[in-house]
Design a protein around this motif. Structure first.
Motif, PDB file in Angstrom:
ATOM      1  N   LYS A  33       0.840  -1.216   0.000  1.00  0.00           N
ATOM      2  CA  LYS A  33       0.000   0.000   0.000  1.00  0.00           C
ATOM      3  C   LYS A  33       0.873   1.262   0.000  1.00  0.00           C
ATOM      4  O   LYS A  33       0.559   2.244  -0.666  1.00  0.00           O
ATOM      5  CB  LYS A  33      -0.913   0.006   1.233  1.00  0.00           C
ATOM      6  CG  LYS A  33      -2.034  -1.008   1.130  1.00  0.00           C
ATOM      7  CD  LYS A  33      -3.175  -0.793   2.101  1.00  0.00           C
ATOM      8  CE  LYS A  33      -2.798  -0.428   3.493  1.00  0.00           C
ATOM      9  NZ  LYS A  33      -3.916  -0.339   4.408  1.00  0.00           N
ATOM     10  N   ASN A  34       1.984   1.217   0.734  1.00  0.00           N
ATOM     11  CA  ASN A  34       2.880   2.384   0.751  1.00  0.00           C
ATOM     12  C   ASN A  34       3.426   2.657  -0.639  1.00  0.00           C
ATOM     13  O   ASN A  34       3.532   3.799  -1.075  1.00  0.00           O
ATOM     14  CB  ASN A  34       4.037   2.168   1.733  1.00  0.00           C
ATOM     15  CG  ASN A  34       3.533   2.204   3.166  1.00  0.00           C
ATOM     16  OD1 ASN A  34       2.426   2.690   3.427  1.00  0.00           O
ATOM     17  ND2 ASN A  34       4.317   1.674   4.093  1.00  0.00           N
ATOM     18  N   ARG A  35       3.728   1.575  -1.315  1.00  0.00           N
ATOM     19  CA  ARG A  35       4.256   1.719  -2.680  1.00  0.00           C
ATOM     20  C   ARG A  35       3.185   2.345  -3.585  1.00  0.00           C
ATOM     21  O   ARG A  35       3.461   3.271  -4.356  1.00  0.00           O
ATOM     22  CB  ARG A  35       4.624   0.318  -3.164  1.00  0.00           C
ATOM     23  CG  ARG A  35       5.338   0.245  -4.465  1.00  0.00           C
ATOM     24  CD  ARG A  35       6.751   0.766  -4.316  1.00  0.00           C
ATOM     25  NE  ARG A  35       7.344   1.002  -5.609  1.00  0.00           N
ATOM     26  CZ  ARG A  35       7.966   0.063  -6.319  1.00  0.00           C
ATOM     27  NH1 ARG A  35       8.095  -1.151  -5.817  1.00  0.00           N
ATOM     28  NH2 ARG A  35       8.464   0.340  -7.497  1.00  0.00           N
TER      29      ARG A  35
ATOM     30  N   TYR B  83       4.932  -8.961  -3.968  1.00  0.00           N
ATOM     31  CA  TYR B  83       4.191  -9.129  -2.709  1.00  0.00           C
ATOM     32  C   TYR B  83       4.026 -10.624  -2.369  1.00  0.00           C
ATOM     33  O   TYR B  83       4.299 -11.058  -1.248  1.00  0.00           O
ATOM     34  CB  TYR B  83       2.818  -8.437  -2.827  1.00  0.00           C
ATOM     35  CG  TYR B  83       1.828  -8.927  -1.803  1.00  0.00           C
ATOM     36  CD1 TYR B  83       1.819  -8.402  -0.512  1.00  0.00           C
ATOM     37  CD2 TYR B  83       0.916  -9.947  -2.108  1.00  0.00           C
ATOM     38  CE1 TYR B  83       0.928  -8.887   0.451  1.00  0.00           C
ATOM     39  CE2 TYR B  83       0.031 -10.425  -1.164  1.00  0.00           C
ATOM     40  CZ  TYR B  83       0.037  -9.896   0.113  1.00  0.00           C
ATOM     41  OH  TYR B  83      -0.826 -10.381   1.056  1.00  0.00           O
ATOM     42  N   VAL B  84       3.597 -11.394  -3.361  1.00  0.00           N
ATOM     43  CA  VAL B  84       3.294 -12.817  -3.107  1.00  0.00           C
ATOM     44  C   VAL B  84       4.563 -13.575  -2.701  1.00  0.00           C
ATOM     45  O   VAL B  84       4.534 -14.439  -1.822  1.00  0.00           O
ATOM     46  CB  VAL B  84       2.625 -13.455  -4.362  1.00  0.00           C
ATOM     47  CG1 VAL B  84       2.636 -14.971  -4.272  1.00  0.00           C
ATOM     48  CG2 VAL B  84       1.195 -12.959  -4.516  1.00  0.00           C
TER      49      VAL B  84
ATOM     50  N   GLU C 200      10.657  -4.561  -0.504  1.00  0.00           N
ATOM     51  CA  GLU C 200      11.453  -3.451   0.025  1.00  0.00           C
ATOM     52  C   GLU C 200      12.614  -3.126  -0.915  1.00  0.00           C
ATOM     53  O   GLU C 200      12.909  -1.965  -1.176  1.00  0.00           O
ATOM     54  CB  GLU C 200      12.017  -3.799   1.423  1.00  0.00           C
ATOM     55  CG  GLU C 200      10.972  -3.939   2.513  1.00  0.00           C
ATOM     56  CD  GLU C 200      10.479  -2.589   3.047  1.00  0.00           C
ATOM     57  OE1 GLU C 200      10.569  -1.593   2.323  1.00  0.00           O
ATOM     58  OE2 GLU C 200       9.983  -2.577   4.203  1.00  0.00           O
ATOM     59  N   ALA C 201      13.263  -4.191  -1.419  1.00  0.00           N
ATOM     60  CA  ALA C 201      14.429  -3.962  -2.277  1.00  0.00           C
ATOM     61  C   ALA C 201      14.003  -3.525  -3.680  1.00  0.00           C
ATOM     62  O   ALA C 201      14.783  -2.930  -4.409  1.00  0.00           O
ATOM     63  CB  ALA C 201      15.257  -5.235  -2.359  1.00  0.00           C
ATOM     64  N   ASP C 202      12.756  -3.830  -4.045  1.00  0.00           N
ATOM     65  CA  ASP C 202      12.240  -3.566  -5.394  1.00  0.00           C
ATOM     66  C   ASP C 202      13.235  -4.074  -6.445  1.00  0.00           C
ATOM     67  O   ASP C 202      13.590  -3.368  -7.389  1.00  0.00           O
ATOM     68  CB  ASP C 202      12.013  -2.047  -5.552  1.00  0.00           C
ATOM     69  CG  ASP C 202      11.264  -1.742  -6.853  1.00  0.00           C
ATOM     70  OD1 ASP C 202      10.592  -2.656  -7.367  1.00  0.00           O
ATOM     71  OD2 ASP C 202      11.370  -0.606  -7.360  1.00  0.00           O
ATOM     72  N   ASP C 203      13.653  -5.318  -6.232  1.00  0.00           N
ATOM     73  CA  ASP C 203      14.759  -5.848  -7.027  1.00  0.00           C
ATOM     74  C   ASP C 203      14.348  -7.167  -7.688  1.00  0.00           C
ATOM     75  O   ASP C 203      14.190  -8.190  -7.015  1.00  0.00           O
ATOM     76  CB  ASP C 203      15.964  -6.060  -6.081  1.00  0.00           C
ATOM     77  CG  ASP C 203      17.177  -6.576  -6.819  1.00  0.00           C
ATOM     78  OD1 ASP C 203      17.072  -6.878  -8.027  1.00  0.00           O
ATOM     79  OD2 ASP C 203      18.245  -6.686  -6.175  1.00  0.00           O
ATOM     80  N   GLU C 204      14.188  -7.128  -8.990  1.00  0.00           N
ATOM     81  CA  GLU C 204      13.775  -8.304  -9.777  1.00  0.00           C
ATOM     82  C   GLU C 204      14.739  -9.488  -9.572  1.00  0.00           C
ATOM     83  O   GLU C 204      14.320 -10.642  -9.613  1.00  0.00           O
ATOM     84  CB  GLU C 204      13.777  -7.889 -11.257  1.00  0.00           C
ATOM     85  CG  GLU C 204      13.106  -8.848 -12.208  1.00  0.00           C
ATOM     86  CD  GLU C 204      11.604  -8.624 -12.332  1.00  0.00           C
ATOM     87  OE1 GLU C 204      11.182  -7.457 -12.446  1.00  0.00           O
ATOM     88  OE2 GLU C 204      10.875  -9.629 -12.297  1.00  0.00           O
ATOM     89  N   SER C 205      16.019  -9.177  -9.321  1.00  0.00           N
ATOM     90  CA  SER C 205      16.997 -10.269  -9.238  1.00  0.00           C
ATOM     91  C   SER C 205      16.775 -11.138  -7.990  1.00  0.00           C
ATOM     92  O   SER C 205      17.322 -12.233  -7.883  1.00  0.00           O
ATOM     93  CB  SER C 205      18.428  -9.725  -9.256  1.00  0.00           C
ATOM     94  OG  SER C 205      18.694  -9.085  -8.034  1.00  0.00           O
ATOM     95  N   LEU C 206      15.955 -10.648  -7.033  1.00  0.00           N
ATOM     96  CA  LEU C 206      15.680 -11.467  -5.838  1.00  0.00           C
ATOM     97  C   LEU C 206      14.504 -12.439  -6.061  1.00  0.00           C
ATOM     98  O   LEU C 206      14.205 -13.268  -5.212  1.00  0.00           O
ATOM     99  CB  LEU C 206      15.350 -10.564  -4.648  1.00  0.00           C
ATOM    100  CG  LEU C 206      16.465  -9.644  -4.154  1.00  0.00           C
ATOM    101  CD1 LEU C 206      15.973  -8.775  -3.007  1.00  0.00           C
ATOM    102  CD2 LEU C 206      17.664 -10.483  -3.693  1.00  0.00           C
ATOM    103  N   VAL C 207      13.834 -12.296  -7.203  1.00  0.00           N
ATOM    104  CA  VAL C 207      12.676 -13.164  -7.474  1.00  0.00           C
ATOM    105  C   VAL C 207      13.171 -14.578  -7.788  1.00  0.00           C
ATOM    106  O   VAL C 207      13.993 -14.751  -8.688  1.00  0.00           O
ATOM    107  CB  VAL C 207      11.874 -12.619  -8.686  1.00  0.00           C
ATOM    108  CG1 VAL C 207      10.815 -13.591  -9.150  1.00  0.00           C
ATOM    109  CG2 VAL C 207      11.269 -11.264  -8.346  1.00  0.00           C
ATOM    110  N   PRO C 208      12.690 -15.596  -7.054  1.00  0.00           N
ATOM    111  CA  PRO C 208      13.138 -16.965  -7.372  1.00  0.00           C
ATOM    112  C   PRO C 208      12.733 -17.334  -8.806  1.00  0.00           C
ATOM    113  O   PRO C 208      11.583 -17.079  -9.192  1.00  0.00           O
ATOM    114  CB  PRO C 208      12.392 -17.843  -6.358  1.00  0.00           C
ATOM    115  CG  PRO C 208      11.820 -16.912  -5.345  1.00  0.00           C
ATOM    116  CD  PRO C 208      11.733 -15.555  -5.954  1.00  0.00           C
TER     117      PRO C 208
END
Ligand code: HEM
Length: 530
Positions: A164-166, A186-187, A204-212
């Motif tokens: 929601k903050n985003r 989020y999921v 929080e990181a808004d970083d695609e590279s952290l997506v499994p």
């Protein structure tokens, strides 16, 4: 005579789930094609010519990313049975559901297709041994129950607050953004919280590279599982080929497996430390599994068991839920009058949130039937779990489905997308997102045949987790934000066909799991709180 020879040759080489050996020479080839096309027990079932000869046809379908939609078209052309592999039938006949899935069990176990889905060894999703599966499932079921999920709601709420903050920041700047990407992040974080007691920190990181890299594993599994006689060889040899695309798929799988192993290690260590210090541990899904004991022997799961199950949670629990949520919002955004009705219902029936982060699942379940109907309609029109849910016919007598006798050894499957678009079951308007169809008693009675979570003993164990997420997220966001699609000209693709028209399905792609092909670009405004 020719027929008798052909049948005996067929039975000699035909074993369920195996491609026939390569015939020698052109005579052999012609004979083989004759056997498969004319004398094979499944010869009468229509389908693509190549599919009747080899499982490679199905492999190429998965690689096209259009497998469920092409199969749906084949059903439109041929009717309720399509032969999509030498020993494989897809069906959209209504009576298949109670026979194969609801009663299912040992007489219709999962096929070898599922062998491709496990990491080192099978998890609850891929297990084909039914007695083993039911023990593993009992180990797990409590942690997926509504009671457990409700206890974990505060962790969902924390992550809804981040989302929601985003969104609020986008409201302030008026910038367009990809809602699909936000839901995905989020999921993933929520799954981390529920399954492993720790967010993955992607939002929080808004970083695609952290997506499994779940999509890579799913595609690899679907494509190799479609060729069962080669699955294990492919698993061993394909990584050695110097092909970039292939490498990426295997690296994706390895990254998911490593992530799962890290989560297990971290959780086991935290539990041991907590025990020493006499602390209460947090009740996440993995912890319940670590502590679960075999009902007869009292044994606990091994490290390898835990890792393969953790791997399964990451694969089965992320892309599925985020794709479903994006599709729900896709349909609502393309049907402004339906969206308005949902918003009016929420305003009317739920208290303002004030300082609360999100609605509870209990409030949504009991108070907003229209939004729930929209969620159900989304599951019908665009189910995301679209790989054929293949089961082997074990009974020597075979089985009768849709008035057809299907012999022992056949792999029979329902593909959810094809089944949910069978006009004979859902009507000629099956392509229209119409939540009000569930008001009709004859349609409502068919709810029990909706296959989006599967049915029976092998249905989705994470159903409550997924639904809780979707209920809370949709009600809370619709209460607090007014979302609208950006102009077609601002969309990242040429959208002339049906983009603003709810009579067309969205452009989808499938890696066994369906998703919107393109980003879902929207703008948000804060709603005046009422
Ligand atoms: C909207 C989201 C989801 C959808 C549409 C979905 C769909 C499905 C379907 C159709 C099956 C049955 C597959 C078959 O018969 O072969 C299944 C099984 C399964 N799902 Fe889900 N799923 C979702 C979310 C989740 C979540 C959140 C988790 C876990 C965290 C999960 C874990 C599993 C597992 C472990 C199985 C195997 C169950 C068994 O064989 O006993 N799923 N899912």
């Amino acid at each position: 005579m020719l027929r008798a020879n052909a049948i005996s040759s067929f039975t000699a080489f035909h074993q369920p789930g195996r491609d026939p050996p390569a015939p020698i020479g052109w005579r052999g080839a012609v004979f083989f094609v004759d056997v498969v096309r004319v004398f094979h027990p499944l010869a009468k079932y229509p389908g693509p010519f190549l599919a009747s000869l080899t499982d490679l046809w199905q492999v190429s379908e998965f690689l096209s990313l259009k497998q469920p939609y092409n199969l749906t078209e084949l059903h439109e052309k041929y009717g309720q049975f399509v032969r999509y592999g030498p020993d494989k039938l897809s069906t959209t006949a209504e009576d298949v559901i109670p026979i194969l899935y609801q009663k299912g069990g040992r007489m219709f176990p999962k096929t070898e297709f599922y062998d491709a889905y496990g990491a080192a060894h099978p998890n609850v999703f891929g297990m084909r041994d039914e007695p083993m599966h039911s023990i593993r499932r009992r180990h797990m079921s409590h942690s997926f129950s509504i009671t457990s999920v409700k206890k974990m709601e505060p962790y969902l709420d924390e992550n809804i607050t981040i989302l929601k903050n985003r969104l609020s920041r986008y409201c302030n700047t008026g910038e367009a953004f990809d809602l699909k990407r936000l839901f995905h992040f989020y999921v993933i974080d929520v799954l981390g919280e529920l399954a492993f007691a720790q967010s993955f920190g992607v939002q929080e990181a808004d970083d695609e590279s952290l997506v499994p890299p779940v999509v890579e594993h799913s595609l690899l599994a679907a494509a190799t599982g479609a060729w069962p006689s080669m699955t294990f060889k492919l698993k061993r040899w394909l990584p050695k080929l110097p092909v970039r695309g292939l490498r990426k798929l295997f690296e994706g799988r390895a990254a998911c497996a490593k992530l799962a192993a890290d989560c297990v290690r971290r959780r086991v260590a935290a539990l041991q430390e907590g025990e020493k210090a006499g602390n209460e541990h947090r009740k996440d899904i993995l912890t319940s599994l670590i502590l679960a004991e075999h009902p007869d022997t009292g044994e606990r799961l091994t490290q390898a068991d835990l890792e393969t199950e953790a791997f399964g949670f990451i694969i089965a629990g992320t892309h599925t839920t985020s794709a479903t949520t994006s599709l729900l919002f896709y349909h609502l955004l393309h049907s402004p009058e339906i969206m308005a009705k949902c918003v009016a219902e929420i305003d009317d029936r739920l208290q303002p949130l004030l300082n609360r982060p999100a609605y509870s699942v209990t409030e949504v379940e009991s108070s907003i039937p229209y939004l729930r109907q929209c969620i159900k309609e989304n599951f019908r029109i665009t189910p995301v779990f679209t790989m054929p849910l293949a089961r082997r016919v074990m009974d020597p007598q075979g089985v009768v489905i849709g008035g057809e006798h299907i012999p022992q050894g056949t792999s029979v499957a329902v593909c959810n997308h094809a089944f949910h678009h069978n006009p004979a079951v859902w009507g000629d308007d099956h392509n229209i997102f119409d939540p009000s169809r569930w008001d009709k008693p004859e349609t409502a009675a068919r709810s029990r045949y909706l296959m989006h979570f599967g049915l029976g003993g092998r249905q989705c164990i994470g159903k409550t987790v997924a639904q809780t997420n979707i209920y809370k997220l949709s009600s809370t966001l619709l209460r607090e934000f007014a979302l609208e699609l950006v102009e077609a000209s601002e969309q990242p693709v040429d959208v002339e066909k049906g983009f603003f028209n709810r009579h067309h399905l969205p452009e989808l792609v499938s890696v066994g799991i369906s998703d919107l092909k393109y980003p879902l670009m929207v703008r948000a405004k804060k709603r005046v709180s009422s």
